[in-house]
Write an enzyme that holds these catalytic residues in place. Structure first.
Site, PDB file in Angstrom:
ATOM      1  N   ASP A  80     -99.337  74.610  59.660  1.00  0.00           N
ATOM      2  CA  ASP A  80     -98.355  74.244  60.693  1.00  0.00           C
ATOM      3  C   ASP A  80     -98.760  74.876  62.022  1.00  0.00           C
ATOM      4  OD1 ASP A  80     -96.095  73.225  61.941  1.00  0.00           O
ATOM      5  OD2 ASP A  80     -94.696  74.620  61.002  1.00  0.00           O
ATOM      6  N   LYS A  81     -98.058  74.441  63.070  1.00  0.00           N
ATOM      7  CA  LYS A  81     -98.256  74.996  64.414  1.00  0.00           C
ATOM      8  C   LYS A  81     -96.914  75.520  64.910  1.00  0.00           C
ATOM      9  CE  LYS A  81     -97.003  72.913  67.888  1.00  0.00           C
ATOM     10  NZ  LYS A  81     -96.165  72.847  69.112  1.00  0.00           N
ATOM     11  N   HIS A  82     -96.943  76.588  65.674  1.00  0.00           N
ATOM     12  CA  HIS A  82     -95.713  77.065  66.317  1.00  0.00           C
ATOM     13  C   HIS A  82     -96.002  77.313  67.793  1.00  0.00           C
ATOM     14  CE1 HIS A  82     -91.857  79.117  66.750  1.00  0.00           C
ATOM     15  NE2 HIS A  82     -92.506  79.945  67.544  1.00  0.00           N
ATOM     16  N   SER A  83     -95.093  76.844  68.641  1.00  0.00           N
ATOM     17  CA  SER A  83     -95.230  77.105  70.072  1.00  0.00           C
ATOM     18  C   SER A  83     -94.150  78.099  70.485  1.00  0.00           C
ATOM     19  CB  SER A  83     -95.049  75.793  70.840  1.00  0.00           C
ATOM     20  OG  SER A  83     -94.666  76.050  72.169  1.00  0.00           O
ATOM     21  N   THR A 120     -87.996  70.904  69.797  1.00  0.00           N
ATOM     22  CA  THR A 120     -88.512  69.732  69.082  1.00  0.00           C
ATOM     23  C   THR A 120     -87.410  69.020  68.295  1.00  0.00           C
ATOM     24  OG1 THR A 120     -90.675  70.732  68.953  1.00  0.00           O
ATOM     25  CG2 THR A 120     -90.201  69.056  67.314  1.00  0.00           C
ATOM     26  N   ARG A 168     -80.139  90.463  69.108  1.00  0.00           N
ATOM     27  CA  ARG A 168     -81.120  90.721  70.192  1.00  0.00           C
ATOM     28  C   ARG A 168     -80.767  89.913  71.439  1.00  0.00           C
ATOM     29  NH1 ARG A 168     -86.206  88.569  67.752  1.00  0.00           N
ATOM     30  NH2 ARG A 168     -87.094  89.024  69.768  1.00  0.00           N
ATOM     31  N   SER A 183     -90.075  87.916  64.146  1.00  0.00           N
ATOM     32  CA  SER A 183     -89.123  86.804  64.116  1.00  0.00           C
ATOM     33  C   SER A 183     -89.849  85.478  63.852  1.00  0.00           C
ATOM     34  CB  SER A 183     -88.385  86.758  65.459  1.00  0.00           C
ATOM     35  OG  SER A 183     -87.639  85.589  65.587  1.00  0.00           O
ATOM     36  N   LYS A 187     -90.336  83.413  59.602  1.00  0.00           N
ATOM     37  CA  LYS A 187     -89.915  82.044  59.293  1.00  0.00           C
ATOM     38  C   LYS A 187     -91.102  81.203  58.836  1.00  0.00           C
ATOM     39  CE  LYS A 187     -87.997  82.165  63.369  1.00  0.00           C
ATOM     40  NZ  LYS A 187     -87.270  82.139  64.612  1.00  0.00           N
ATOM     41  N   LYS A 188     -92.267  81.415  59.474  1.00  0.00           N
ATOM     42  CA  LYS A 188     -93.446  80.613  59.097  1.00  0.00           C
ATOM     43  C   LYS A 188     -93.967  81.031  57.730  1.00  0.00           C
ATOM     44  CE  LYS A 188     -93.351  77.953  62.490  1.00  0.00           C
ATOM     45  NZ  LYS A 188     -93.074  76.515  62.254  1.00  0.00           N
TER      46      LYS A 188
HETATM   47  N1  URA Z   1     -88.831  82.607  69.066  1.00  0.00           N
HETATM   48  C1  URA Z   1     -88.398  83.127  67.892  1.00  0.00           C
HETATM   49  O1  URA Z   1     -88.301  82.436  66.888  1.00  0.00           O
HETATM   50  N2  URA Z   1     -88.073  84.430  67.886  1.00  0.00           N
HETATM   51  C2  URA Z   1     -88.169  85.261  68.956  1.00  0.00           C
HETATM   52  O2  URA Z   1     -87.866  86.412  68.850  1.00  0.00           O
HETATM   53  C3  URA Z   1     -88.606  84.675  70.158  1.00  0.00           C
HETATM   54  C4  URA Z   1     -88.945  83.348  70.184  1.00  0.00           C
END
Ligand code: URA
Length: 436
Positions: A80-83, A120, A168, A183, A187-188
């Site tokens: 996968d990709k995360h931006s 997205t 936060r 963070s 999740k990834k």
């Molecule tokens: N995106 C996230 O999922 N977590 C963060 O802390 C900042 C950006």
């Protein structure tokens, strides 16, 4: 160790051990650690930082706070990709089907927009019928049959992050490299990926507004991900101007549809999308090097197979059959489409990119609180790349709005966010660096 002792240890600049981090995260998840204690630890980490070993331990504990997916039924690499988020950043909509068409499985768990950055998920939800929050069975079925599914995060993937991020967000502790790292990666990792590619945005429309901070975040993400057992690379890409010529929800879907079908492609968007696709193919082991990967990704785009994968994904998740045959037929349109013109001649020399994102918020297409609804129809199109020559009264964007008042407000905001000068300046490169 008691939560207050863990906070004291970090406050005093000492290293936490993995067992203490795990017990704090357990308390964060089950509510036995109070909001005040979570906020205090976040602030201590904000000021004292974390070693890579601590960040890995935090990431793994947060991953393990909920369900961790795995994909034993798939015979393809899962990547996968995360931006980190930007303006006019609709890369995922093209990248997931390109990667799937090349043979990867892409379970893309995406977020909603917040503040000036688009999300997205909001973009995909502008497609009528599209199920952005499917149950696990449907998600797995679509990833298996189509190769990609762009969906939202379910509550049971890394639930510790949901509570931590919420605290936060209201205690000015979001902008901490180890906390952002844990963070994103928790999740990834919970999504069961074999490899990850990151797009760390850098510039005045991004979280990290200077190259040093963006490189620091990219390095942290890559090193912690690898420390947690997930092969990862990162590109640092420019966000000193909107990436696509559109910003909003349905308007970015149209932009992506045009890109996939070859009707029109913004050149900086194409460069980033294909570079990320190449990273994904190499990290998934489907290409020996980035040149070979780039050629494969480009041919999936040119031969229509990426478009076909997008169509199949949309249909499998409840959207229209053959969406790309006529995307505009299916998407909501704003009642007003008004031109915003340049007030002087010259060259587009810069953007307040965050300001462009905030125009979308003014129109109702973005949100200031996580619970706000978004208007899918509104947004901006026709944004010009830096370097474009304009005459007085040349359109600098089209404003898709609900009301005349919105048009008036956004015209003024837009003109303030687009810098036009007598002398041309070259835009910076779109790919600024790589880690991994
Ligand atoms: N995106 C996230 O999922 N977590 C963060 O802390 C900042 C950006």
């Amino acid at each position: 160790m008691l939560p207050q002792e863990i906070i004291r240890t970090k406050r005093d600049g000492n290293e936490l051990d993995p067992a203490d981090i795990a017990s704090f995260v357990r308390g964060l998840t089950d509510g036995s650690v109070s909001e005040g204690q979570v906020a205090a630890l976040a602030m201590a980490i904000f000021f004292q930082g974390m070693s890579r070993a601590e960040a890995v331990a935090l990431t793994l504990s947060m991953r393990d706070s909920g369900e961790v997916l795995s994909w034993p039924e798939l015979d393809r690499p899962v990547v996968d990709k995360h931006s980190t988020g930007g303006v006019g950043d609709n890369v995922s909509l093209m990248l997931a089907p390109i990667a799937a068409a090349c043979g990867l499985a892409v379970p893309m768990i995406s977020g909603r927009g917040l503040g000036h950055t688009g999300g997205t998920l909001d973009k995909m939800e502008s497609i009528p019928g599209y199920t952005a929050m499917p149950d696990n069975a449907l998600f797995r079925k679509v990833v298996g049959s189509v190769g990609c599914a762009i969906i939202g995060q379910t509550g049971n993937l890394a639930p510790a992050d949901k509570r931590f991020y919420g605290i936060r967000d209201v205690t000015a502790t979001v902008e901490s490299v180890p906390l952002i790292t844990a963070s994103i990666l928790s999740k990834k990792l919970a999504a069961g990926l074999g490899a990850l590619v990151l797009d760390v945005k850098c510039g005045n429309g991004a979280f990290m507004d200077n190259p040093e901070r963006a490189q620091e975040l990219a390095r942290s993400l890559v090193e912690v991900a690898i420390g947690a057992g997930m092969p990862t690379s990162a590109l640092v890409t420019d966000m000193n101007q909107p990436l696509a010529s559109a910003a909003g929800n349905a308007v970015e879907v149209i932009n992506a549809a045009d890109f996939l079908t070859g009707k029109a492609r913004d050149s900086r968007l194409q460069e980033v999308t294909l570079a990320l696709a190449a990273e994904m193919l190499v990290s998934g082991g489907l290409a020996a090097n980035s040149d070979e990967a780039f050629v494969r990704a480009l041919s999936a785009l040119e031969d229509g197979s990426a478009a076909d994968h997008f169509n199949r994904m949309v249909a499998a998740l409840g959207g229209p059959l053959d969406f790309l045959a006529d995307p505009e037929k299916h998407l909501q349109k704003a009642p007003l489409v008004a031109v915003c013109t340049a007030q002087r001649e010259g060259y587009v020399t810069g953007y307040d990119t965050r300001g462009i994102g905030l125009c979308v918020v003014t129109l109702g297409g973005g949100r200031t609180r996580p619970s706000d609804p978004v208007d899918h129809a509104v947004g901006l199109t026709g944004l010009l790349p830096i370097g474009t020559r304009v005459e007085k009264d040349t359109p600098i964007a089209m404003v898709h709005a609900r009301t005349e008042d919105q048009v008036t407000m956004v015209r003024a905001q837009l003109r303030g966010a687009v810098q036009i000068s007598e002398a041309a300046t070259a835009a910076s490169a779109v790919i600024l660096g790589r880690q991994g």
